[in-house]
Design a protein around this motif. Structure first.
Motif, PDB file in Angstrom:
ATOM      1  N   TYR A 154       3.048   6.480  -9.368  1.00 52.29           N
ATOM      2  CA  TYR A 154       4.151   6.084  -8.568  1.00 52.29           C
ATOM      3  C   TYR A 154       3.866   4.607  -8.049  1.00 52.29           C
ATOM      4  O   TYR A 154       2.804   4.791  -7.037  1.00 52.29           O
ATOM      5  CB  TYR A 154       4.786   6.944  -7.524  1.00 52.29           C
ATOM      6  CG  TYR A 154       5.581   8.013  -8.177  1.00 52.29           C
ATOM      7  CD1 TYR A 154       6.987   8.092  -8.088  1.00 52.29           C
ATOM      8  CD2 TYR A 154       4.964   9.043  -8.878  1.00 52.29           C
ATOM      9  CE1 TYR A 154       7.742   9.237  -8.748  1.00 52.29           C
ATOM     10  CE2 TYR A 154       5.596   9.880  -9.426  1.00 52.29           C
ATOM     11  CZ  TYR A 154       7.020   9.956  -9.539  1.00 52.29           C
ATOM     12  OH  TYR A 154       7.760  11.070 -10.064  1.00 52.29           O
ATOM     13  N   TYR A 155       4.547   3.489  -8.280  1.00 53.01           N
ATOM     14  CA  TYR A 155       4.073   2.437  -7.787  1.00 53.01           C
ATOM     15  C   TYR A 155       5.135   1.674  -6.794  1.00 53.01           C
ATOM     16  O   TYR A 155       6.469   1.978  -7.154  1.00 53.01           O
ATOM     17  CB  TYR A 155       3.940   1.242  -8.912  1.00 53.01           C
ATOM     18  CG  TYR A 155       2.684   1.479  -9.667  1.00 53.01           C
ATOM     19  CD1 TYR A 155       1.621   1.221  -9.524  1.00 53.01           C
ATOM     20  CD2 TYR A 155       2.965   2.311 -11.072  1.00 53.01           C
ATOM     21  CE1 TYR A 155       0.545   1.375 -10.315  1.00 53.01           C
ATOM     22  CE2 TYR A 155       1.956   2.532 -11.974  1.00 53.01           C
ATOM     23  CZ  TYR A 155       0.664   2.079 -11.644  1.00 53.01           C
ATOM     24  OH  TYR A 155      -0.390   2.449 -12.470  1.00 53.01           O
ATOM     25  N   CYS A 156       4.868   1.157  -5.849  1.00 56.30           N
ATOM     26  CA  CYS A 156       5.731   0.460  -4.964  1.00 56.30           C
ATOM     27  C   CYS A 156       6.009  -0.940  -5.570  1.00 56.30           C
ATOM     28  O   CYS A 156       5.061  -1.573  -5.521  1.00 56.30           O
ATOM     29  CB  CYS A 156       5.287   0.668  -3.589  1.00 56.30           C
ATOM     30  SG  CYS A 156       6.471  -0.278  -2.306  1.00 56.30           S
ATOM     31  N   ASN A 157       7.171  -1.312  -5.423  1.00 55.97           N
ATOM     32  CA  ASN A 157       7.727  -2.764  -5.875  1.00 55.97           C
ATOM     33  C   ASN A 157       8.447  -3.425  -4.749  1.00 55.97           C
ATOM     34  O   ASN A 157       9.203  -2.827  -4.120  1.00 55.97           O
ATOM     35  CB  ASN A 157       8.591  -2.623  -7.004  1.00 55.97           C
ATOM     36  CG  ASN A 157       9.085  -3.928  -7.440  1.00 55.97           C
ATOM     37  OD1 ASN A 157      10.291  -4.297  -6.806  1.00 55.97           O
ATOM     38  ND2 ASN A 157       8.238  -4.603  -8.389  1.00 55.97           N
ATOM     39  N   TRP A 159       3.233  -5.740  -6.230  1.00 61.84           N
ATOM     40  CA  TRP A 159       3.101  -4.337  -6.606  1.00 61.84           C
ATOM     41  C   TRP A 159       1.789  -3.755  -5.899  1.00 61.84           C
ATOM     42  O   TRP A 159       0.988  -4.326  -5.584  1.00 61.84           O
ATOM     43  CB  TRP A 159       2.931  -4.215  -8.079  1.00 61.84           C
ATOM     44  CG  TRP A 159       3.851  -4.552  -8.944  1.00 61.84           C
ATOM     45  CD1 TRP A 159       4.122  -5.636  -9.563  1.00 61.84           C
ATOM     46  CD2 TRP A 159       4.850  -3.461  -9.632  1.00 61.84           C
ATOM     47  NE1 TRP A 159       5.283  -5.860 -10.124  1.00 61.84           N
ATOM     48  CE2 TRP A 159       5.672  -4.464 -10.356  1.00 61.84           C
ATOM     49  CE3 TRP A 159       5.204  -2.182  -9.324  1.00 61.84           C
ATOM     50  CZ2 TRP A 159       6.935  -3.902 -10.976  1.00 61.84           C
ATOM     51  CZ3 TRP A 159       6.303  -1.667 -10.021  1.00 61.84           C
ATOM     52  CH2 TRP A 159       7.213  -2.575 -10.744  1.00 61.84           C
ATOM     53  N   GLY A 160       1.961  -2.434  -5.569  1.00 61.27           N
ATOM     54  CA  GLY A 160       1.117  -1.798  -4.954  1.00 61.27           C
ATOM     55  C   GLY A 160       0.036  -1.043  -5.943  1.00 61.27           C
ATOM     56  O   GLY A 160       0.549  -1.434  -7.432  1.00 61.27           O
ATOM     57  N   GLY A 201      11.315  -0.938  -3.973  1.00 60.70           N
ATOM     58  CA  GLY A 201      11.865   0.121  -4.951  1.00 60.70           C
ATOM     59  C   GLY A 201      10.473   0.821  -5.309  1.00 60.70           C
ATOM     60  O   GLY A 201       9.362   0.511  -5.007  1.00 60.70           O
ATOM     61  N   TRP A 202      10.553   2.008  -5.881  1.00 60.91           N
ATOM     62  CA  TRP A 202       9.768   2.933  -6.561  1.00 60.91           C
ATOM     63  C   TRP A 202       9.738   2.947  -8.062  1.00 60.91           C
ATOM     64  O   TRP A 202      10.848   3.265  -8.499  1.00 60.91           O
ATOM     65  CB  TRP A 202       9.652   4.285  -6.062  1.00 60.91           C
ATOM     66  CG  TRP A 202       9.344   4.311  -4.711  1.00 60.91           C
ATOM     67  CD1 TRP A 202       9.974   4.283  -3.615  1.00 60.91           C
ATOM     68  CD2 TRP A 202       8.031   4.505  -4.123  1.00 60.91           C
ATOM     69  NE1 TRP A 202       9.414   4.405  -2.289  1.00 60.91           N
ATOM     70  CE2 TRP A 202       8.195   4.493  -2.726  1.00 60.91           C
ATOM     71  CE3 TRP A 202       6.693   4.686  -4.700  1.00 60.91           C
ATOM     72  CZ2 TRP A 202       6.834   4.745  -2.061  1.00 60.91           C
ATOM     73  CZ3 TRP A 202       5.739   4.739  -3.817  1.00 60.91           C
ATOM     74  CH2 TRP A 202       5.787   4.880  -2.240  1.00 60.91           C
ATOM     75  N   VAL A 237       0.778  -1.185   0.121  1.00 56.41           N
ATOM     76  CA  VAL A 237       0.297  -0.061   0.019  1.00 56.41           C
ATOM     77  C   VAL A 237       0.994   1.182   0.160  1.00 56.41           C
ATOM     78  O   VAL A 237       1.662   1.359   0.949  1.00 56.41           O
ATOM     79  CB  VAL A 237      -1.013   0.033   1.205  1.00 56.41           C
ATOM     80  CG1 VAL A 237      -1.854   1.336   1.151  1.00 56.41           C
ATOM     81  CG2 VAL A 237      -1.732  -1.223   1.147  1.00 56.41           C
ATOM     82  N   GLU A 238       0.625   1.952  -1.009  1.00 57.99           N
ATOM     83  CA  GLU A 238       1.269   3.345  -1.258  1.00 57.99           C
ATOM     84  C   GLU A 238       0.325   4.510  -0.511  1.00 57.99           C
ATOM     85  O   GLU A 238      -0.600   4.277  -0.602  1.00 57.99           O
ATOM     86  CB  GLU A 238       1.740   3.684  -2.671  1.00 57.99           C
ATOM     87  CG  GLU A 238       2.486   2.516  -3.136  1.00 57.99           C
ATOM     88  CD  GLU A 238       1.529   1.710  -4.217  1.00 57.99           C
ATOM     89  OE1 GLU A 238       2.062   1.282  -5.228  1.00 57.99           O
ATOM     90  OE2 GLU A 238       0.445   1.660  -3.840  1.00 57.99           O
TER      91      GLU A 238
END
Length: 119
Positions: free
Chosen positions: A93-96, A109-110, A35-36, A5-6
């Motif tokens: 922007y996605y969090c990995n 992935w978020g 990462g982002w 969750v971002e």
């Protein structure tokens, strides 16, 4: 099952700052790296910043002097401090998260958080 969750996205003027947060939860034995990534409208998803289990960081050239990634391993959380934002930073922007569960490595992935840089 792992949830990512971002938060922290929003609308900001050029030159402004935002701080993104990402929390991973669920059946996690060990997180290898977080990462982002970002994806602008009509463009490919690209790496923004990454931090490994050894705390080594990696940045895209376009953000290296302006963004800082950090990690709290105890809380499975990663942050992205974004300064001197430019209109070209506008993207989702996605969090990995790369992690281990049941002896195997997975990537999660978020859903993403929108960052818009505009006056």
């Amino acid at each position: 099952q792992v949830q990512v969750v971002e938060s922290g996205g929003g609308l900001v003027q050029p030159g402004g700052s935002l701080r993104l947060s990402c929390v991973a939860s669920g059946n996690i034995f060990l997180i290898d790296a977080m990462g982002w990534y970002r994806q602008a409208s009509g463009k490919e998803r690209e790496l923004v910043a990454r931090i490994g289990s050894d705390s080594i960081t990696n940045y895209a050239d376009s953000v290296k002097a302006r963004f800082t990634i950090s990690r709290d391993k105890n809380k499975n959380t990663v942050f992205l401090q974004m300064n001197s934002l430019k209109p070209e930073d506008t993207a989702v922007y996605y969090c990995n998260v790369k992690h281990f569960s049941g002896g195997r490595q997975y990537v999660a992935w978020g859903q993403g958080t929108q960052v818009t840089v505009s006056s």
